[in-house]
Scaffold this active site. Structure first.
Site, PDB file in Angstrom:
ATOM      1  N   GLU A  48      -1.081  -5.006   8.813  1.00  0.00           N
ATOM      2  CA  GLU A  48      -0.038  -4.817   9.664  1.00  0.00           C
ATOM      3  C   GLU A  48      -0.954  -4.847  10.651  1.00  0.00           C
ATOM      4  OE1 GLU A  48       0.513  -0.759   9.089  1.00  0.00           O
ATOM      5  OE2 GLU A  48       0.768  -1.096   6.959  1.00  0.00           O
ATOM      6  N   ASP A  89      -0.659  -6.303  -0.241  1.00  0.00           N
ATOM      7  CA  ASP A  89      -1.374  -5.102   1.053  1.00  0.00           C
ATOM      8  C   ASP A  89      -2.371  -5.364   1.213  1.00  0.00           C
ATOM      9  OD1 ASP A  89       0.579  -4.739   3.515  1.00  0.00           O
ATOM     10  OD2 ASP A  89       1.529  -2.920   1.999  1.00  0.00           O
ATOM     11  N   LYS A 132      -0.736  -9.420   3.073  1.00  0.00           N
ATOM     12  CA  LYS A 132      -0.023  -9.063   4.238  1.00  0.00           C
ATOM     13  C   LYS A 132      -0.851  -7.840   4.530  1.00  0.00           C
ATOM     14  CE  LYS A 132       3.577  -5.712   3.192  1.00  0.00           C
ATOM     15  NZ  LYS A 132       3.311  -5.341   4.090  1.00  0.00           N
ATOM     16  N   ASP A 170       0.582  -1.008   0.023  1.00  0.00           N
ATOM     17  CA  ASP A 170       0.106  -0.319   0.570  1.00  0.00           C
ATOM     18  C   ASP A 170       0.920   1.639   0.276  1.00  0.00           C
ATOM     19  OD1 ASP A 170       0.728   0.369   2.151  1.00  0.00           O
ATOM     20  OD2 ASP A 170      -1.004   0.153   3.376  1.00  0.00           O
ATOM     21  N   SER A 171       2.303   1.227  -0.122  1.00  0.00           N
ATOM     22  CA  SER A 171       2.884   2.466  -0.126  1.00  0.00           C
ATOM     23  C   SER A 171       2.822   3.238  -1.934  1.00  0.00           C
ATOM     24  CB  SER A 171       4.215   2.398  -0.097  1.00  0.00           C
ATOM     25  OG  SER A 171       4.818   0.668  -1.091  1.00  0.00           O
ATOM     26  N   GLU A 226       9.249  -3.884   9.951  1.00  0.00           N
ATOM     27  CA  GLU A 226       9.499  -2.587   9.813  1.00  0.00           C
ATOM     28  C   GLU A 226       9.579  -2.033  10.785  1.00  0.00           C
ATOM     29  OE1 GLU A 226       6.819  -0.798   7.268  1.00  0.00           O
ATOM     30  OE2 GLU A 226       8.170   1.530   6.982  1.00  0.00           O
TER      31      GLU A 226
END
Ligand code: KIV
Length: 273
Positions: free
Chosen positions: A124, A93, A122, A54-55, A191
């Site tokens: 978070e 993501d 993925k 999602d960057s 991270e």
């Protein structure tokens, strides 16, 4: 799925092969990609997995954070990347707020796999996401749990800061990692975590641990593609390295990155916390 895209036979990387690489001490190399051309170059360079992160909100859309990225947007980019991968595993993501409840997570992970071609998702989260991970795992969805600095929680964390610096915070992260693995996570991603704590988590985990700003003792490394190609304007994170100055081309820089990760030359002490 990957073999169907192949011109010539090529053994696709799976979650099981990543686990085998950890067991055999082979470092796992990965970068982000958001489009077909770069994804093809990453695959050709020998990346083990490619992340549609999602960057993309920041590097593709010019937004200030990853928070605005939608399911439809990440699926669009995943559909651009998927056809390029012959060998590398495709990780995608789960956007901000797409996995708050297990039902949301199941519906949205299903979309990433069915519409986007994701082979692992993925998310978070901390130990609080363990139940969500468990439900995904039970439904046959491979999961990478992203710990440490969680950019989707930037406003809650008060900025992009190294996480787990003191012993209390380190203990909580060790326990979160244990709970997420026990719930069925196939991979962990750390991270911006001190190298020493990342080494403890990698030592405790049976599943591969991928680092970004988490030191050399993780089982693999990932960077944002634009950072390692020197395309990020302004502040570049301490943990990143621009591979372009020493390369004659973009494919050369990608190959140098894979070689540096596999040999343990990246990350160097100056990239660690
Ligand atoms: O979105 C992303 O690119 C990521 C990496 C920083 C690991 O999550």
């Amino acid at each position: 799925m990957n073999s169907a895209k192949s011109d010539k036979p090529c053994k696709p990387v799976t979650v099981a092969s990543l686990a085998r690489m950890k067991a055999e001490g082979e470092k796992i190399a990965s970068l982000t990609a958001y489009d077909f051309s770069f994804a093809r170059a990453l695959d050709a360079a020998g990346m083990d997995f490619v992340l549609v992160g999602d960057s993309l909100g920041m590097v593709m859309q010019g937004r200030a954070t990853t928070l605005p990225v939608t399911m439809d947007e990440i699926i669009y980019h995943s559909r651009c990347v998927a056809p390029a991968l012959r060998r590398a595993l495709l990780m995608v993501d789960m956007p901000f707020m797409s996995h708050v409840t297990a039902d949301d997570a199941l519906r949205n992970a299903g979309r990433l796999m069915k519409e986007g071609g994701a082979q692992i998702v993925k998310l978070e989260g901390t130990g609080a996401q363990a139940e969500v991970v468990r439900r995904l795992a039970q439904a046959g969805v491979p999961v990478c749990a992203h710990l440490g600095l969680r950019p989707q929680a930037v406003h809650k964390m008060g900025g992009y800061r190294v996480q787990g610096r003191d012993e209390a915070a380190a203990g909580i992260m060790l326990e979160d990692a244990r709970q997420l693995e026990e719930a069925g996570a196939d991979l962990l991603l750390l991270e911006c975590v001190p190298a020493e704590l990342a080494a403890r988590i990698s030592g405790q985990a049976r599943v591969p641990v991928i680092g970004i700003g988490a030191g050399p003792h993780c089982d693999g490394q990932i960077l944002v593609l634009q950072d390692m190609l020197g395309l990020t304007p302004g502040h570049v994170p301490k943990f990143s390295r621009n591979f372009m100055p020493d390369a004659d081309s973009i494919p050369g820089a990608l190959a140098a990155y894979v070689a540096a990760v596999k040999s343990g030359r990246f990350p160097a002490p100056e990239h660690c916390f």
